[in-house]
Design an enzyme around this catalytic site. Structure first.
Site, mmCIF file in Angstrom:
data_model
loop_
_atom_site.group_PDB
_atom_site.id
_atom_site.type_symbol
_atom_site.label_atom_id
_atom_site.label_comp_id
_atom_site.label_asym_id
_atom_site.label_seq_id
_atom_site.Cartn_x
_atom_site.Cartn_y
_atom_site.Cartn_z
ATOM 1 N N CYS A 131 34.628 37.546 37.375
ATOM 2 C CA CYS A 131 35.776 38.077 38.119
ATOM 3 C C CYS A 131 36.766 36.954 38.384
ATOM 4 O O CYS A 131 36.425 35.957 39.022
ATOM 5 C CB CYS A 131 35.347 38.693 39.450
ATOM 6 N N GLY A 266 38.098 50.406 29.919
ATOM 7 C CA GLY A 266 38.507 50.002 31.267
ATOM 8 C C GLY A 266 39.817 50.609 31.701
ATOM 9 O O GLY A 266 39.883 51.768 32.108
#
Lengths: 304, 246
Positions: A131, A266
């Site tokens: 992330c 995504g």
């Protein structure tokens, strides 16, 4: 439908389509629109030990053929995920699900992964060491082979379910990191997470995102994802979940030719909430068009 | 929520940089004023959210201000072109808690959702007033439409070129008592109304969104009732739960 099945780390998927973590919540927003049991599986919202509010807003910005996000791992924390989200998810999804786990220390990764590992509906642990939107966590573990191996080994020692490590593209040598994870006991690799980027507002002369930088996703990053899946396929023997900008059944096939066993979708979910269902429906026709009888046959097919 | 194709019936300029678009399609998922639709535009990756200004059967009205390249593109669209919309997004206003004499306060691009809200409140037999605030006279729109409904309407302009000079809160003293406040507009306006109005109320917020239906967590805000997604548990918050980020 058997021509769409693939095997991901010992679990058979009806098809390779996996909505990617952070774009599909815990499934129920999408379950209002279609029966999400048509999916191979999905990766639920990145979960940490403690609840997280995430970053200040604006968290979203647009770019050509893509978007930036700096959500910052907003999630209710692993205890609430287990007591509230998983029971709700069970109402709408019958298959094993992928539990996406993030953390700010090796202990946190191990704790959260272990808590989710014993949940019946969890089929895989996806370790998010990539992330880009939180300080001191996520990507800090995903940018060196040594750190990636360390966190992978520590989690591997404590969990029984298949362990997939999700890698960051913001590195110079993705193959070396993937190999280090494989050697440390990972059962699979997923990639790519978002590419670090930013935008500036010309009128205010300030960054569009409150967090200054964010992660780029969408069709703009597909070629980068393909290249990195390609390099990773050459370096490891474990299966790869390929993702990054995939938006059509053609993209799915391209990603599998590069070396992916399964394919994450995504940002496309955010623009067209039916995209995963539609891709699954159109895959057989697209396979026919390119003379593919069985999807399993084309994994890594471009490597010769 | 529903994804469907709408056909443009009209798209015309009604004030400086301000356009009214009427679209025809399946509106069955739009249930409350204050909800929004999310529109896909060719050449732009993210959808654009717009509040519902009016709803008459299959016909949906939105009003938008040209503020960037997306809305610039929208202003060039012509009748019979088709657009992909996600409809029925957001919680919308609750009309039941308004009391007998609700006041609607809108600022600029925040005015549109109050029009349909006014119609609904009037249909419930309530006495509706409105204060609509703009920067300057050539940005004023929908004054006649609100008045035609029977809404007691005051207009303010920041530069005094039309109506009452000042901000919407400067017009509050011109009003007799009201039972409840519905507000939509830029955040500084919402905060000023929040501070000035003694009644309870509902405030509609704006935020940059990724999906518009609760999946991406792009538009989260803190409230006294917990973290909420502006697109899903919002955009309307009740006064008692609002936390101002400052």
């Amino acid at each position: 439908m058997a021509r769409l099945t693939v095997n991901l780390c010992g679990i058979e998927l009806d098809n390779p389509i996996i909505p990617a973590s952070g774009t599909f919540g815990f499934g129920y927003e999408f379950a209002e629109l279609y029966d999400i049991n048509c999916l191979g599986t999905f990766s639920f919202k990145g979960t940490t030990k403690d609840p997280r509010y995430g970053n200040p807003t604006p968290r979203i910005a647009e770019s050509a053929s893509g978007m930036l996000n700096a959500v910052g791992l907003q999630n209710p924390g692993v205890e609430a995920v287990i007591s509230e989200e998983l029971p709700k998810m069970r109402q709408v999804f019958d298959k094993p699900v992928m539990a996406n786990v993030s953390g700010f220390s090796i202990d946190e990764y191990v704790y959260t992964a272990s808590r989710l590992d014993v949940e019946e509906q969890v089929g895989w642990i996806e370790l998010n060491i990539s992330c880009p939107n939180v300080d001191g966590g996520g990507v800090a573990f995903g940018t060196s082979p040594e750190m990636a191996a360390k966190v992978t080994a520590a989690v591997r020692a404590e969990v029984k379910k298949p362990l997939i490590v999700k890698l960051s593209p913001n590195v110079t040598n993705i193959a070396a990191i993937a190999k280090a994870c494989e050697d440390a006991g990972a059962d699979g690799i997923s990639l790519i997470n978002t590419l670090l980027g930013m935008r500036i507002d010309l009128k205010t002369r300030q960054t569009l995102l409150a967090n200054t930088t964010g992660g780029l996703s969408g069709p703009a990053i597909l070629p980068v994802a393909l290249r990195m899946v390609w390099e990773t396929y050459k370096a490891v023997k474990i299966p790869i979940v390929g993702m990054g900008g995939v938006s059509s059944s053609e993209d799915v096939i391209e990603m599998m030719l590069a070396g992916a066993t399964a394919v994450g979708i995504g940002a496309a979910n955010l623009i067209d909430p039916y995209i995963c269902r539609d891709i699954i429906q159109t895959l057989p026709e697209t396979m026919d068009k390119y003379g593919i009888s069985n999807l399993k046959d084309i994994i890594g097919g471009a490597h010769g | 929520m529903k994804e469907s194709i709408f056909r443009i019936l009209t798209n015309k300029q009604i004030a400086h940089d301000t356009y009214e678009m009427i679209l025809r399609g399946n509106t069955e998922h739009i249930t409350r004023p204050g909800q929004f639709v999310n529109i896909k535009l060719d050449g732009f990756y993210l959808r654009r959210p717009f509040s519902v200004c009016d709803l008459e059967g299959d016909d949906l009205t939105i009003i938008y201000k040209v503020v960037g390249s997306g809305t610039e593109k929208m202003s060039t669209l012509v009748p019979n072109e088709e657009l992909n919309l996600l409809t029925g997004l957001g919680n919308g206003y609750d009309t039941k808690s308004s009391g007998k004499a609700p006041l609607l306060i809108g600022g600029g691009a925040g005015v549109p959702p109050l029009y349909w809200l006014a119609k609904e409140l009037l249909a419930e037999g309530k006495q509706v007033s409105a204060i609509l605030g703009f920067n300057t006279s050539n940005e004023v729109f929908y004054e006649a439409q609100f008045k035609k409904l029977g809404v007691s309407t005051l207009i303010t302009t920041a530069d005094g070129s039309y109506g009452i000079q000042g901000f919407v809160t400067d017009a509050l003293t011109n009003l007799e008592s009201f039972s409840y406040t519905y507000a939509c507009g830029p955040e500084p306006m919402l905060k000023a109304v929040y501070d000035a109005a003694e009644t309870s109320g509902q405030y509609s917020f704006e935020e940059r969104m990724g999906c518009g239906f609760g999946a991406c967590m792009g538009c989260t805000c803190k409230t006294l009732y917990g973290d909420k997604r502006i697109c899903r548990e919002g955009p309307v918050l009740v006064k008692e739960e609002i936390i101002w980020q400052g």
